[in-house]
Design an enzyme around this catalytic site. Structure first.
Site, PDB file in Angstrom:
ATOM      1  N   SER A 120      37.028 -46.781  47.573  1.00  0.00           N
ATOM      2  CA  SER A 120      36.740 -45.439  48.101  1.00  0.00           C
ATOM      3  C   SER A 120      36.757 -44.498  46.901  1.00  0.00           C
ATOM      4  CB  SER A 120      37.844 -45.035  49.085  1.00  0.00           C
ATOM      5  OG  SER A 120      37.836 -43.637  49.302  1.00  0.00           O
TER       6      SER A 120
ATOM      7  N   TYR B  99      46.648 -44.289  51.437  1.00  0.00           N
ATOM      8  CA  TYR B  99      45.239 -44.672  51.316  1.00  0.00           C
ATOM      9  C   TYR B  99      44.809 -44.656  49.844  1.00  0.00           C
ATOM     10  CZ  TYR B  99      40.239 -44.909  52.366  1.00  0.00           C
ATOM     11  OH  TYR B  99      38.920 -45.288  52.425  1.00  0.00           O
TER      12      TYR B  99
ATOM     13  N   LYS C 135      43.645 -47.823  47.489  1.00  0.00           N
ATOM     14  CA  LYS C 135      42.284 -47.934  46.936  1.00  0.00           C
ATOM     15  C   LYS C 135      42.278 -47.969  45.409  1.00  0.00           C
ATOM     16  CE  LYS C 135      40.080 -48.256  50.852  1.00  0.00           C
ATOM     17  NZ  LYS C 135      39.484 -49.542  51.267  1.00  0.00           N
TER      18      LYS C 135
HETATM   19  N1  LIG Z   1      34.101 -44.479  56.565  1.00  0.00           N
HETATM   20  C1  LIG Z   1      34.329 -43.854  55.416  1.00  0.00           C
HETATM   21  O1  LIG Z   1      34.107 -42.632  55.287  1.00  0.00           O
HETATM   22  C2  LIG Z   1      34.821 -44.626  54.218  1.00  0.00           C
HETATM   23  C3  LIG Z   1      34.885 -43.951  52.982  1.00  0.00           C
HETATM   24  C4  LIG Z   1      35.348 -44.634  51.873  1.00  0.00           C
HETATM   25  C5  LIG Z   1      35.728 -45.957  51.971  1.00  0.00           C
HETATM   26  N2  LIG Z   1      35.663 -46.589  53.172  1.00  0.00           N
HETATM   27  C6  LIG Z   1      36.110 -47.979  53.213  1.00  0.00           C
HETATM   28  O2  LIG Z   1      35.073 -48.818  53.678  1.00  0.00           O
HETATM   29  C7  LIG Z   1      35.617 -49.920  54.420  1.00  0.00           C
HETATM   30  C8  LIG Z   1      35.000 -49.980  55.796  1.00  0.00           C
HETATM   31  O3  LIG Z   1      35.245 -48.748  56.444  1.00  0.00           O
HETATM   32  P1  LIG Z   1      34.591 -48.343  57.862  1.00  0.00           P
HETATM   33  O4  LIG Z   1      34.499 -46.862  57.865  1.00  0.00           O
HETATM   34  O5  LIG Z   1      33.389 -49.157  58.127  1.00  0.00           O
HETATM   35  O6  LIG Z   1      35.776 -48.783  58.826  1.00  0.00           O
HETATM   36  P2  LIG Z   1      35.895 -48.670  60.423  1.00  0.00           P
HETATM   37  O7  LIG Z   1      37.144 -47.912  60.717  1.00  0.00           O
HETATM   38  O8  LIG Z   1      34.601 -48.199  61.005  1.00  0.00           O
HETATM   39  O9  LIG Z   1      36.180 -50.185  60.835  1.00  0.00           O
HETATM   40  C9  LIG Z   1      35.256 -51.204  60.608  1.00  0.00           C
HETATM   41  C10 LIG Z   1      35.779 -52.461  61.255  1.00  0.00           C
HETATM   42  O10 LIG Z   1      37.056 -52.848  60.714  1.00  0.00           O
HETATM   43  C11 LIG Z   1      37.726 -53.597  61.711  1.00  0.00           C
HETATM   44  N3  LIG Z   1      39.124 -53.780  61.318  1.00  0.00           N
HETATM   45  C12 LIG Z   1      40.112 -52.864  61.310  1.00  0.00           C
HETATM   46  N4  LIG Z   1      41.265 -53.417  60.884  1.00  0.00           N
HETATM   47  C13 LIG Z   1      40.993 -54.714  60.600  1.00  0.00           C
HETATM   48  C14 LIG Z   1      41.775 -55.812  60.135  1.00  0.00           C
HETATM   49  N5  LIG Z   1      43.072 -55.670  59.862  1.00  0.00           N
HETATM   50  N6  LIG Z   1      41.164 -56.999  59.941  1.00  0.00           N
HETATM   51  C15 LIG Z   1      39.852 -57.171  60.242  1.00  0.00           C
HETATM   52  N7  LIG Z   1      39.075 -56.174  60.709  1.00  0.00           N
HETATM   53  C16 LIG Z   1      39.632 -54.956  60.870  1.00  0.00           C
HETATM   54  C17 LIG Z   1      37.475 -52.753  62.949  1.00  0.00           C
HETATM   55  O11 LIG Z   1      37.699 -53.500  64.140  1.00  0.00           O
HETATM   56  C18 LIG Z   1      36.023 -52.337  62.770  1.00  0.00           C
HETATM   57  O12 LIG Z   1      35.113 -53.191  63.438  1.00  0.00           O
HETATM   58  C19 LIG Z   1      37.141 -49.684  54.430  1.00  0.00           C
HETATM   59  O13 LIG Z   1      37.747 -50.430  53.402  1.00  0.00           O
HETATM   60  C20 LIG Z   1      37.263 -48.206  54.168  1.00  0.00           C
HETATM   61  O14 LIG Z   1      38.504 -47.849  53.593  1.00  0.00           O
HETATM   62  C21 LIG Z   1      35.220 -45.961  54.305  1.00  0.00           C
END
Ligand SMILES: NC(=O)c1ccc[n+]([C@@H]2O[C@H](COP(=O)([O-])OP(=O)(O)OC[C@H]3O[C@@H](n4cnc5c(N)ncnc54)[C@H](O)[C@@H]3O)[C@@H](O)[C@H]2O)c1
Length: 259
Positions: free
Chosen positions: A142, A155, A159
């Site tokens: 992130s 968080y 990261k």
């Molecule tokens: N969405 C954002 O704005 C954002 C920004 C920066 C980084 N990220 C990173 O990108 C990655 C994906 O984020 P996202 O926004 O798609 O997440 P999200 O919250 O939309 O979740 C995506 C999926 O993760 C699954 N999940 C949750 N906990 C889990 C676990 N312990 N084991 C297996 N599956 C699990 C959920 O069921 C869901 O289907 C993460 O590492 C997040 O930190 C996201």
């Protein structure tokens, strides 16, 4: 090969993506499937796994923070696809919003377990395939993995750790032909970021709209990115054109200046 052709992954790559049934992971899975890859996803949400799987995409229910479930996931993916070329440690949770003094140890541990231990387990159980196939490891970090993030300390700490893991793996496995990078998404459109903005708005006592505006004021392009933007970076890294990119923390964020 022309430069243009070098921007497409070769057909038939075998991809494993943790937390691939929703959000960014699902967009990545669909993006690879379009290239003729075989994709195995994991997720804790069984119904979501069932909804996403079919055609080139298979899946398992597994908690990315759990050692035994992650080992079983890699065994199943290996059995189904005959090996792995790309491992994407995507699972991650937002963790709590609040002053460090108010964050409980249980909240801290849960965030670190999924985000950082999850990435380590994917690296550990993927390592032998990556070595055998001169593969690619991608850790989803992130912009909170390169910037301070007040009131989101677990968080940010997780990261920064994920970036350290990805860079260290690049050094450790590079002599075997394995590449490793971290992708640092910025503010990704979708329900998850809406929840994060709402939590901060509640904490400060302003409206969702006001807090959303404040978030975007720190992005050079003044807009969010999409899950498909992150998928596109994964595809680039998996293409011949990306074959010399390793050990990097690559932001896909529209220019997030501060958090
Ligand atoms: N969405 C954002 O704005 C954002 C920004 C920066 C980084 N990220 C990173 O990108 C990655 C994906 O984020 P996202 O926004 O798609 O997440 P999200 O919250 O939309 O979740 C995506 C999926 O993760 C699954 N999940 C949750 N906990 C889990 C676990 N312990 N084991 C297996 N599956 C699990 C959920 O069921 C869901 O289907 C993460 O590492 C997040 O930190 C996201």
């Amino acid at each position: 090969m022309t430069v243009l052709a070098s921007l497409t992954p070769q057909k038939g790559l075998r991809i494993l993506i943790t937390a691939g049934a929703g959000g960014i992971g699902q967009a990545i899975a669909r993006g690879y499937a379009e290239t003729g890859a075989r994709v195995h996803i994991s997720d804790i949400d069984k119904a979501a796994v069932q909804a996403v799987t079919g055609g080139a995409i298979t899946g398992s229910v597994a908690n990315a923070a759990d050692e035994i479930e992650t080992k079983a996931l890699f065994d199943e993916a290996r059995d189904r696809m005959g090996g792995l070329d790309v491992v994407i440690a995507n699972a991650g949770v937002a963790g709590p919003t609040g002053s460090v003094r108010d964050i409980s140890q249980a909240e801290w541990d849960q965030c670190l377990e999924i985000n950082l231990r999850g990435a380590y387990l994917a690296a550990r159980f993927g390592e032998s395939d990556l070595k055998a196939n001169k593969g690619l490891f991608i850790a989803m970090a992130s912009v909170a993995g390169r910037l301070p993030y007040a009131f989101r300390t677990p968080y940010a700490a997780s990261k920064w750790g994920v970036v350290g893991l990805a860079k260290s793996l690049a050094a450790e496995l590079g002599p075997d032909g394995v590449r490793s990078n971290a992708i640092l998404p910025g503010i990704v459109k979708g329900p998850r970021i809406d929840k994060v903005i709402q939590a901060r708005a509640d904490q400060v006592g302003v409206s969702f709209e006001k807090m959303r505006e404040e978030y975007l004021s720190k992005v050079s392009l003044r807009r969010m990115v999409t899950a498909e933007d992150i998928a596109a970076m994964c595809l680039f890294l998996s293409s011949p054109g990306g074959s010399n990119v390793s050990g990097q923390a690559i932001s896909v964020c529209g220019g997030v200046e501060t958090l």
